[in-house]
Write a protein that holds these residues in place. Structure first.
Motif, short mmCIF file in Angstrom:
data_model
loop_
_atom_site.label_atom_id
_atom_site.label_comp_id
_atom_site.label_asym_id
_atom_site.label_seq_id
_atom_site.Cartn_x
_atom_site.Cartn_y
_atom_site.Cartn_z
N ASN A 1 94.51 -39.80 -5.14
CA ASN A 1 94.49 -40.06 -3.70
C ASN A 1 93.06 -39.92 -3.20
OD1 ASN A 1 94.08 -37.14 -2.75
ND2 ASN A 1 95.93 -36.99 -4.03
N CYS A 2 92.81 -40.35 -1.98
CA CYS A 2 91.44 -40.38 -1.46
C CYS A 2 91.05 -39.13 -0.68
CB CYS A 2 91.24 -41.61 -0.58
SG CYS A 2 92.19 -41.56 0.97
N ASP B 1 89.07 -52.83 2.22
CA ASP B 1 89.82 -53.87 2.95
C ASP B 1 91.32 -53.60 2.90
OD1 ASP B 1 87.48 -55.32 3.61
OD2 ASP B 1 87.51 -56.31 1.66
N ASN B 2 91.67 -52.32 3.13
CA ASN B 2 93.06 -51.85 3.21
C ASN B 2 93.81 -51.93 1.88
OD1 ASN B 2 93.17 -51.21 6.10
ND2 ASN B 2 92.90 -53.42 6.37
N ASP B 3 93.09 -52.00 0.78
CA ASP B 3 93.72 -51.93 -0.54
C ASP B 3 93.69 -50.47 -0.99
OD1 ASP B 3 94.58 -52.09 -3.13
OD2 ASP B 3 93.08 -53.57 -3.78
N GLU B 4 94.75 -49.73 -0.64
CA GLU B 4 94.74 -48.28 -0.86
C GLU B 4 94.75 -47.92 -2.34
OE1 GLU B 4 98.01 -47.19 1.68
OE2 GLU B 4 96.75 -47.22 3.47
N ALA B 5 95.51 -48.66 -3.15
CA ALA B 5 95.50 -48.42 -4.60
C ALA B 5 94.15 -48.82 -5.19
CB ALA B 5 96.62 -49.19 -5.28
N GLN C 1 100.44 -45.80 1.12
CA GLN C 1 101.03 -46.52 0.00
C GLN C 1 99.94 -46.94 -0.97
OE1 GLN C 1 104.33 -46.99 -0.40
NE2 GLN C 1 104.86 -46.04 1.56
N ALA C 2 100.14 -46.64 -2.26
CA ALA C 2 99.18 -47.05 -3.29
C ALA C 2 99.97 -47.47 -4.52
CB ALA C 2 98.23 -45.90 -3.61
N GLU C 3 100.24 -48.75 -4.60
CA GLU C 3 101.08 -49.28 -5.66
C GLU C 3 100.47 -48.98 -7.04
OE1 GLU C 3 103.11 -53.53 -7.05
OE2 GLU C 3 101.99 -53.38 -5.17
N GLY C 4 101.33 -48.47 -7.91
CA GLY C 4 100.88 -48.16 -9.27
C GLY C 4 100.27 -46.78 -9.42
N ILE C 5 100.13 -46.04 -8.33
CA ILE C 5 99.56 -44.69 -8.37
C ILE C 5 100.68 -43.67 -8.18
CG2 ILE C 5 97.89 -43.09 -7.36
CD1 ILE C 5 96.58 -45.54 -8.57
N ASP C 6 100.72 -42.64 -9.01
CA ASP C 6 101.74 -41.61 -8.91
C ASP C 6 101.62 -40.91 -7.55
OD1 ASP C 6 103.49 -39.51 -9.15
OD2 ASP C 6 102.48 -38.57 -10.87
N PRO C 7 102.65 -41.03 -6.68
CA PRO C 7 102.54 -40.42 -5.35
C PRO C 7 102.50 -38.89 -5.38
CG PRO C 7 104.75 -41.23 -5.72
CD PRO C 7 103.92 -41.73 -6.87
N ILE D 1 91.55 -46.08 -4.81
CA ILE D 1 91.71 -44.99 -5.77
C ILE D 1 91.16 -45.41 -7.14
CG2 ILE D 1 93.40 -43.52 -6.96
CD1 ILE D 1 95.12 -43.75 -4.37
N ARG D 2 91.38 -46.67 -7.49
CA ARG D 2 90.80 -47.15 -8.75
C ARG D 2 89.27 -47.12 -8.67
NH1 ARG D 2 95.33 -50.66 -8.51
NH2 ARG D 2 94.13 -52.30 -7.44
N LYS D 3 88.72 -47.44 -7.52
CA LYS D 3 87.26 -47.36 -7.33
C LYS D 3 86.77 -45.93 -7.53
CE LYS D 3 86.27 -51.15 -4.06
NZ LYS D 3 85.08 -51.72 -4.71
N MET D 4 87.54 -44.97 -7.03
CA MET D 4 87.15 -43.57 -7.19
C MET D 4 87.06 -43.19 -8.66
SD MET D 4 89.56 -41.83 -4.21
CE MET D 4 88.81 -40.19 -4.23
#
Length: 482
Positions: free
Chosen positions: A183-184, A157-161, A197-203, A164-167
């Motif tokens: 990243n995905c 549901d567009n929660d990009e961070a 954009q993925a807040e809290g994830i090292d870009p 990644i946590r799900k992964m």
């Protein structure tokens, strides 16, 4: 004076020396050779500078490892990371969140990502609805980063961070103990020019995994969602067919039949390449009832694009090695069997993967019989195939007959051992006699050279004589222990 103990030691030393000398002239078995050796024999020669940094091949049914090389080396999987994204999308479909006909509408953000030259992509048109089935094909074949993000955002549901946590949560659940996702898609978030954009994830974080972990992921993917192969099995695919947005793509999986390095039976799965990961490859192939999974990581260098092709020579060689070396067959029949000196009753026939022309060995633990395997299971979370057994018990009045059967069953092995000892004794005796004869011949030649002199022993003739005598004594020693 020689004792039995001395004779036994002498015999043992000679046999060990003989085995060593014979072993040095014996060619290694096909199954014991390393990649460079069996690749040459298989017809898929691998150049040294394209040797994979890590690789593994497993049985897709049991999780049994058939061959491995540096399986736990930490490596950047590049676009192979997309396999986890597909896994989570298939899981969401299983949970009823959407289906293959569900569509994702292309926004300006997705259009802009599709135009990033540095990333592998496909064309995305603003406002067009893209069915999930086409997004899967875009992810699997041209390795589209924008399609991957569209699929991931649908799941989360567009929660990009959150995705990644799900992964990472799924990796931990599956037992992928040396895997971390940032990243995905395999491309670092920073490469998306602020569009991802993925807040809290090292870009700048680079995904890390191992050949073993990726084999575990693929094992679970094929077990739970085998239909994923419909998106990975064709050398050429067309997406958005019968629309103005149709595109045709040729696969990067050059091991698919019909592609440049086609190997019979290959029907997936995913390639990946990057500056940090070189050229990587997950493949699965099926021949008859056997399906294998292999992972090849770190072929060549990003600066040399030949690695894109060479990874498939390595992959084909590994698959060919496994298919040629192993066979799946019935190892034990239901009912009475003698295993590890125990009389047991199996509840059903037992099948397993074994090296051709070898005798399997078994383990009996807590009422379960399983196959002993040098490499073991790809994950402790995947139980080894086993079958229940019960130890045989006989009534008191049946004991004499049981002993008689035991004696009869052991007779052939004893006979074989006796015949083998006679053979060894004969060989030792013949060698000993030959050396004694040679020592006499050399003494005569020396006497002939020294005209008029009597036969004299030299260090060489003494050595031949002593060695010949020892061989004869060894032959006697073998006979004494019959």
């Amino acid at each position: 004076m020689f004792t039995k103990k001395t004779l036994f030691k002498t015999t043992s030393c000679f046999l060990i020396m003989t085995c060593f000398l014979l072993g040095s002239f014996t060619q290694k078995s096909y199954a014991e050779e390393d990649l460079m050796d069996f690749a040459e024999k298989s017809g898929f020669p691998v150049k040294e500078n394209y040797r994979p940094k890590a690789s593994i091949v497993i049985d897709a049914d049991s999780g049994q490892i058939l061959w491995e090389d540096q399986p736990d080396l930490s490596w950047s999987p590049a676009s192979i990371a997309k396999v986890m994204t597909m896994y989570l999308a298939l899981e969401a479909m299983e949970q009823g969140k959407f289906n293959l006909d569900t569509t994702v509408t292309a926004t300006e953000k997705y259009v802009d990502i599709s135009q990033l030259y540095a990333l592998s992509n496909n064309k995305i048109s603003l406002g067009v609805d893209y069915p999930v089935r086409d997004l899967f094909s875009m992810v699997a074949v041209p390795s589209s980063n924008v399609a991957t993000l569209m699929l991931a955002n649908l799941v989360s549901d567009n929660d990009e961070a959150g995705f990644i946590r799900k992964m990472n949560e799924k990796a931990a659940e599956l037992g992928m103990t040396n895997t971390t996702y940032f990243n995905c898609s395999g491309a670092q978030i920073s490469a998306f020019d602020g569009l991802y954009q993925a807040e809290g994830i090292d870009p700048n974080g680079d995904n890390k995994s191992t050949a073993r972990d990726l084999a575990i992921l693929t094992y679970n993917l094929l077990k739970k969602y085998p239909d994923v192969l419909q998106f990975t099995s064709k050398p050429v695919v067309t997406t958005m067919e019968n629309t103005p947005y149709a595109e045709t793509f040729e696969t990067y999986n050059y091991s698919l039949p019909g592609a440049k390095y086609g190997y019979d039976g290959v029907d997936g799965l995913k390639t990946g390449s990057s500056p940090t990961g070189g050229f990587n490859y997950i493949a699965t192939a099926k021949k008859g009832d056997i399906r294998l999974i292999e992972v090849v990581l770190g072929v060549g260098d990003w600066s040399d694009q030949e690695g894109e092709y060479e990874r498939h020579l390595a992959g084909n060689a590994i698959l060919d090695h496994a298919f040629s070396t192993y066979e799946y067959k019935k190892l034990l029949s239901k009912g009475s069997n003698k295993i590890n000196k125990k009389e047991i009753n199996l509840e059903q026939d037992f099948y397993g993967f074994v090296k051709k022309d070898t005798q399997p060995s078994f383990k009996l633990v807590d009422g379960q019989l399983s196959l002993t395997n040098n490499y073991g299971q790809v994950s402790p979370n995947i139980p080894v195939h086993s079958v229940r057994y019960q130890e045989s018990t006989s009534p008191a009045d049946d004991k004499p007959s049981a002993k008689h059967e035991k004696k009869n069953s052991s007779a052939p092995s004893k006979t074989n051992k006796t015949e083998y000892n006679y053979l060894v004794s004969a060989i030792l005796a013949i060698l000993g006699l030959l050396l004694l004869v040679f020592s006499r011949v050399f003494r005569k030649r020396i006497a002939g050279v020294r005209r008029g002199s009597r036969k004299m022993a030299t260090p060489t003739t003494r050595f031949l004589f002593i060695l010949g005598a020892l061989l004869l004594l060894s032959a006697i020693g073998v006979l004494l222990f019959l």
